[in-house]
Design an enzyme around this catalytic site. Structure first.
Site, mmCIF file in Angstrom:
data_model
loop_
_atom_site.group_PDB
_atom_site.id
_atom_site.type_symbol
_atom_site.label_atom_id
_atom_site.label_comp_id
_atom_site.label_asym_id
_atom_site.label_seq_id
_atom_site.Cartn_x
_atom_site.Cartn_y
_atom_site.Cartn_z
ATOM 1 N N HIS A 66 7.623 3.496 -15.200
ATOM 2 C CA HIS A 66 7.561 2.335 -16.095
ATOM 3 C C HIS A 66 7.914 2.814 -17.489
ATOM 4 C CE1 HIS A 66 6.181 -1.234 -18.156
ATOM 5 N NE2 HIS A 66 5.934 -1.821 -17.000
ATOM 6 N N ARG A 92 14.271 -1.353 -15.137
ATOM 7 C CA ARG A 92 13.370 -0.276 -15.581
ATOM 8 C C ARG A 92 13.977 1.112 -15.603
ATOM 9 N NH1 ARG A 92 7.808 -2.104 -12.794
ATOM 10 N NH2 ARG A 92 7.631 -3.805 -14.245
ATOM 11 N N SER A 105 6.439 -6.654 -6.439
ATOM 12 C CA SER A 105 5.636 -5.882 -5.475
ATOM 13 C C SER A 105 4.399 -6.621 -5.004
ATOM 14 C CB SER A 105 5.248 -4.524 -6.052
ATOM 15 O OG SER A 105 4.712 -4.683 -7.322
ATOM 16 N N LEU A 106 3.710 -7.327 -5.894
ATOM 17 C CA LEU A 106 2.573 -8.122 -5.401
ATOM 18 C C LEU A 106 3.101 -9.132 -4.385
ATOM 19 C CD1 LEU A 106 0.501 -8.682 -8.666
ATOM 20 C CD2 LEU A 106 -0.249 -7.479 -6.620
ATOM 21 N N LYS A 115 -11.295 3.104 0.178
ATOM 22 C CA LYS A 115 -11.800 4.335 -0.429
ATOM 23 C C LYS A 115 -12.497 3.932 -1.726
ATOM 24 C CE LYS A 115 -8.411 6.980 -1.939
ATOM 25 N NZ LYS A 115 -7.286 7.919 -1.980
ATOM 26 N N ARG A 127 12.628 -1.000 -7.874
ATOM 27 C CA ARG A 127 11.959 -2.300 -7.712
ATOM 28 C C ARG A 127 12.151 -3.184 -8.937
ATOM 29 N NH1 ARG A 127 6.689 -4.282 -9.201
ATOM 30 N NH2 ARG A 127 6.298 -2.298 -10.208
ATOM 31 N N ALA A 177 -2.252 -6.512 -0.215
ATOM 32 C CA ALA A 177 -1.677 -6.518 1.135
ATOM 33 C C ALA A 177 -2.777 -6.605 2.198
ATOM 34 C CB ALA A 177 -0.832 -5.258 1.339
ATOM 35 N N HIS A 228 5.012 4.771 -12.035
ATOM 36 C CA HIS A 228 4.406 3.442 -11.935
ATOM 37 C C HIS A 228 4.367 2.881 -10.520
ATOM 38 C CE1 HIS A 228 3.197 -0.502 -13.302
ATOM 39 N NE2 HIS A 228 4.268 -1.060 -12.785
ATOM 40 N N GLN A 268 -0.626 -6.257 -14.348
ATOM 41 C CA GLN A 268 -0.677 -7.010 -15.607
ATOM 42 C C GLN A 268 0.285 -8.187 -15.595
ATOM 43 O OE1 GLN A 268 0.009 -4.422 -18.960
ATOM 44 N NE2 GLN A 268 -1.971 -3.414 -18.775
ATOM 45 N N GLY A 269 1.592 -7.888 -15.509
ATOM 46 C CA GLY A 269 2.650 -8.862 -15.769
ATOM 47 C C GLY A 269 2.558 -10.123 -14.945
ATOM 48 N N GLY A 270 2.609 -10.014 -13.612
ATOM 49 C CA GLY A 270 2.515 -11.202 -12.793
ATOM 50 C C GLY A 270 3.230 -11.086 -11.459
HETATM 51 P P1 FAD Z 1 -3.520 -1.309 -3.560
HETATM 52 O O1 FAD Z 1 -3.850 -2.526 -4.312
HETATM 53 O O2 FAD Z 1 -3.200 -0.084 -4.338
HETATM 54 O O3 FAD Z 1 -4.763 -1.031 -2.612
HETATM 55 C C1 FAD Z 1 -4.825 0.145 -1.836
HETATM 56 C C2 FAD Z 1 -6.101 0.097 -1.038
HETATM 57 O O4 FAD Z 1 -6.086 1.155 -0.085
HETATM 58 C C3 FAD Z 1 -7.353 0.278 -1.875
HETATM 59 O O5 FAD Z 1 -8.354 -0.576 -1.393
HETATM 60 C C4 FAD Z 1 -7.730 1.723 -1.600
HETATM 61 O O6 FAD Z 1 -9.114 1.973 -1.734
HETATM 62 C C5 FAD Z 1 -7.320 1.844 -0.152
HETATM 63 N N1 FAD Z 1 -7.108 3.218 0.297
HETATM 64 C C6 FAD Z 1 -6.237 4.135 -0.167
HETATM 65 N N2 FAD Z 1 -6.372 5.287 0.510
HETATM 66 C C7 FAD Z 1 -7.349 5.088 1.416
HETATM 67 C C8 FAD Z 1 -7.966 5.896 2.388
HETATM 68 N N3 FAD Z 1 -7.612 7.176 2.597
HETATM 69 N N4 FAD Z 1 -8.963 5.371 3.135
HETATM 70 C C9 FAD Z 1 -9.378 4.094 2.942
HETATM 71 N N5 FAD Z 1 -8.823 3.272 2.045
HETATM 72 C C10 FAD Z 1 -7.816 3.775 1.293
HETATM 73 N N6 FAD Z 1 3.177 -5.408 -9.376
HETATM 74 C C11 FAD Z 1 3.578 -6.676 -9.592
HETATM 75 O O7 FAD Z 1 4.178 -7.310 -8.717
HETATM 76 N N7 FAD Z 1 3.300 -7.269 -10.793
HETATM 77 C C12 FAD Z 1 2.638 -6.644 -11.795
HETATM 78 O O8 FAD Z 1 2.400 -7.219 -12.835
HETATM 79 C C13 FAD Z 1 2.239 -5.295 -11.592
HETATM 80 N N8 FAD Z 1 1.596 -4.615 -12.573
HETATM 81 C C14 FAD Z 1 1.131 -3.360 -12.305
HETATM 82 C C15 FAD Z 1 0.393 -2.684 -13.284
HETATM 83 C C16 FAD Z 1 -0.136 -1.429 -13.009
HETATM 84 C C17 FAD Z 1 -0.935 -0.721 -14.063
HETATM 85 C C18 FAD Z 1 0.095 -0.823 -11.754
HETATM 86 C C19 FAD Z 1 -0.454 0.535 -11.428
HETATM 87 C C20 FAD Z 1 0.851 -1.479 -10.786
HETATM 88 C C21 FAD Z 1 1.369 -2.744 -11.050
HETATM 89 N N9 FAD Z 1 2.104 -3.438 -10.091
HETATM 90 C C22 FAD Z 1 2.519 -4.720 -10.331
HETATM 91 C C23 FAD Z 1 2.260 -2.901 -8.737
HETATM 92 C C24 FAD Z 1 1.242 -3.567 -7.803
HETATM 93 O O9 FAD Z 1 0.003 -3.705 -8.502
HETATM 94 C C25 FAD Z 1 0.996 -2.767 -6.540
HETATM 95 O O10 FAD Z 1 2.222 -2.415 -5.960
HETATM 96 C C26 FAD Z 1 0.201 -3.563 -5.528
HETATM 97 O O11 FAD Z 1 -0.977 -4.056 -6.107
HETATM 98 C C27 FAD Z 1 -0.141 -2.705 -4.324
HETATM 99 O O12 FAD Z 1 -1.030 -3.413 -3.506
HETATM 100 P P2 FAD Z 1 -1.472 -2.787 -2.108
HETATM 101 O O13 FAD Z 1 -2.319 -3.804 -1.458
HETATM 102 O O14 FAD Z 1 -0.285 -2.281 -1.386
HETATM 103 O O15 FAD Z 1 -2.324 -1.509 -2.523
HETATM 104 C C1 SIN Z 2 4.240 -4.956 -15.937
HETATM 105 O O1 SIN Z 2 3.418 -5.802 -16.224
HETATM 106 O O2 SIN Z 2 5.069 -4.474 -16.700
HETATM 107 C C2 SIN Z 2 4.247 -4.465 -14.553
HETATM 108 C C3 SIN Z 2 5.016 -5.379 -13.720
HETATM 109 C C4 SIN Z 2 5.344 -4.698 -12.450
HETATM 110 O O3 SIN Z 2 5.096 -3.514 -12.285
HETATM 111 O O4 SIN Z 2 5.903 -5.370 -11.579
#
Ligand code: FAD
Ligand code: SIN
Length: 528
Positions: A237, A285, A386-387, A35, A381, A16, A346, A47-49
């Site tokens: 999850h 899920r 979410s990505l 952070k 979700r 984001a 998750h 992982q998934g996509g």
């Molecule tokens: P994040 O990528 O979590 O980034 C948060 C950022 O905020 C980081 O840079 C962190 O350092 C910073 N931050 C946090 N607190 C502070 C602070 N106090 N001060 C300064 N910086 C701070 N979603 C999908 O759509 N497909 C998938 O396949 C999928 N697989 C997943 C697998 C796993 C194991 C996990 C955990 C999640 C998965 N998800 C998936 C969910 C998805 O990865 C996340 O919802 C998404 O990446 C969140 O992105 P974001 O930019 O909101 O936050």
């Molecule tokens: C997964 O690969 O199962 C995670 C996919 C997701 O959280 O959207």
């Protein structure tokens, strides 16, 4: 030397935050703070996509319907349409940035996950997030208008109460952040701020989320005066690896999408036939996680089995190289036998309430990604949405800031961080103790199946710990651990408060005291 000035501050370097930064940087100077490492968020772990309608046999209507079914009707249709219709553009942009998605002939390969009626998940093997994070970082590093600042723990947003000439307004001017290397707290001001600090998964004892997912963004926005919504909707999850050494390794849903079956570990019974005979392992899920939880509790198991060994060895290795290697390192060969799995927290479906432009309740503050509640996910979700939400809202927030740029005045002089009444802590053990306690009771009392009595127990403990944590925070110099504990506690309080307000079972919120679903779907909105 004069401090550099930035137009926009972005808190978070995940999907984001970096998407927003790239969209702003053509004309604006952007500071992105994170952070720890720049790759420390959940994005790198995905992982998934990414879900997107790219196949001619699929339609936006299908994807919208699947999203609403998974979300148990709590989604806001307007948001669901907005995001899903922009998915093909988001994928095209990522291809432009060099994300090496798997291909099938001239097209991108599409895999399948639970709750999706069609194959529509674009991916980079089973490590999509890492490829996305790398491509976004590469582009941001190459852009002279973007400054990336890792090792900054933001503590609180700067508002009118922090101005030298106190205005008390809710206007947001940036954030105070602890520089992790020097231990000094700086005031980072900007005309507009985007909160993109990810989810609050680590509020639970077992979670697939990285260490830093402590709800900082949600807690900071709440303290500054933003409403939050649907915080009770915590996604578990179904298939996290059960292993005594490795606590939070996800086994992607795509394993079930490509034929993986869930089996009772002692009898080999394919138990999803008893819970959802039509959709089986590919039910949403919440349904699959509750089924596993039920099996574990009913039969006193430690885990259930996920088995894809009936597929050809080469197929498994080609589709899941990361998981295969990781498991082989632990002595588990997924091409020959089952994988022991348990559900784990998750994804945080609730969060800071935003509109379609990523605007929060506070002037000057936008939010995007997992720290928000945009209306996309509703009560649960849909996998890989979410990505996508991060890309769409990262761009939406940037576009709105650019459009309204003339409304954003320059930041005023703000008060420096006041450390005159604190000393260095000599009792760090309190932080560890409170952190562990919160995560344990959240898992036991506010997990997959809830009751009012358990929620009230959790609330009671949260109140007691709150006094202790605030007292500690008021007495000692901040550290990242203390900042995170304060936010983790705040996030836990919001989750429990929201769960107690919902007198029905819907999607991820399942309570034995109110097992029925109410006719009308209503958001749980908390007002600070
Ligand atoms: P994040 O990528 O979590 O980034 C948060 C950022 O905020 C980081 O840079 C962190 O350092 C910073 N931050 C946090 N607190 C502070 C602070 N106090 N001060 C300064 N910086 C701070 N979603 C999908 O759509 N497909 C998938 O396949 C999928 N697989 C997943 C697998 C796993 C194991 C996990 C955990 C999640 C998965 N998800 C998936 C969910 C998805 O990865 C996340 O919802 C998404 O990446 C969140 O992105 P974001 O930019 O909101 O936050
Ligand atoms: C997964 O690969 O199962 C995670 C996919 C997701 O959280 O959207």
């Amino acid at each position: 030397m004069a401090k550099p000035e930035y137009d926009v501050l972005i808190i978070g370097s995940g999907a984001a935050g970096l998407t927003a930064a790239l969209a702003l940087a053509e004309t604006k100077k952007v500071l992105v703070m994170a952070k720890g490492l720049l790759t420390g968020g959940s994005t790198a772990w995905a992982q998934g996509g990414i879900a997107a309608v790219l196949d001619t046999g699929d339609t936006f209507e299908n994807h919208i319907r699947d999203t609403m079914v998974a979300g148990a009707g709590l989604n806001r249709l307007e948001t669901v349409e907005y995001v899903i219709e922009r998915a093909p553009h988001s994928i095209a942009r990522l291809v432009e940035l060099g994300v090496p998605f798997n291909e099938e002939g001239p097209d991108l390969h599409l895999t399948r996950e639970g709750g999706h009626s069609h194959r529509r998940i674009v991916h980079v093997n089973d490590a999509t997030g890492w490829a996305v994070q790398e491509a976004l970082l590469r582009a941001a590093e190459a852009n002279a208008n973007i400054t990336l600042l890792p090792g900054q723990s933001c503590i609180d947003l700067i508002t009118g109460r922090h101005e030298q000439r106190y205005s008390g307004s809710g206007r947001v001017w940036g954030a105070y952040a602890l520089d992790e290397a020097s231990g000094k707290v700086g005031a980072h001001t900007a005309r507009a701020t985007i909160m993109a600090a990810g989810g609050a998964g680590r509020v639970y004892q077992f979670s697939t989320a990285p260490r830093g997912a402590t709800g900082d963004g949600i807690a900071m926005a709440w303290r500054a005066g933003c409403r939050v919504s649907n915080m009770e909707m915590m996604q578990f999850h179904p298939t996290c690896l059960y292993n005594l050494e490795v606590k939070n390794f996800l086994i992607t849903e795509a394993v079930r999408g490509e034929g993986g079956r869930l089996l009772h570990p002692l009898t080999g019974h394919r138990f999803m036939t008893d819970y959802d005979p039509q959709r089986m392992e590919l039910a949403p899920r919440d349904v699959v996680a509750r089924a596993i939880d039920d099996q574990i509790k009913r039969y006193g198991l430690d885990y259930v089995h996920l088995d894809i060994s009936h597929q050809p060895e080469a197929f498994v290795k080609e589709h899941f190289p990361t998981i295969y290697d990781k498991l082989m390192g632990l002595g588990i060969d997924m091409t020959k036998g089952p994988i022991p799995v348990v559900p784990a927290q998750h994804y945080t479906c609730g969060g800071i309430l935003i509109d379609l432009a990523g605007r929060t309740d506070l002037p000057g503050l936008y939010a995007a990604g997992e720290c928000t509640e945009s209306g996309l996910h509703g009560a649960n979700r849909l996998a890989s949405n979410s990505l996508l939400e991060c890309f769409v809202f990262g761009e939406a927030a940037a576009a709105d800031i650019l459009e309204r740029w003339n409304e954003f005045d320059a930041p005023p002089a703000v008060r420096p961080w006041d450390e005159s009444r604190v000393t260095d802590s000599d009792e760090e053990v309190i932080i560890k103790q409170n952190w562990t306690e919160i995560r344990r009771f959240m898992w036991n009392y506010v997990g997959i199946v809830r009751t009012t009595k358990r929620l009230e127990r959790a609330q009671h403990r949260i109140q007691m710990l709150g006094r202790e944590i605030e007292d500690y925070y008021g007495s000692f110099r901040v550290t990242t651990d203390l900042i995170e504990l304060r936010n983790l506690h705040q996030a836990a309080a919001l989750i429990v408060q929201s769960a107690l307000k919902r007198h029905e079972s819907r999607g991820l919120h399942y309570t034995l005291d109110y097992p029925a679903t109410s006719p009308a779907a209503e958001d749980t909105v908390l007002v600070p």
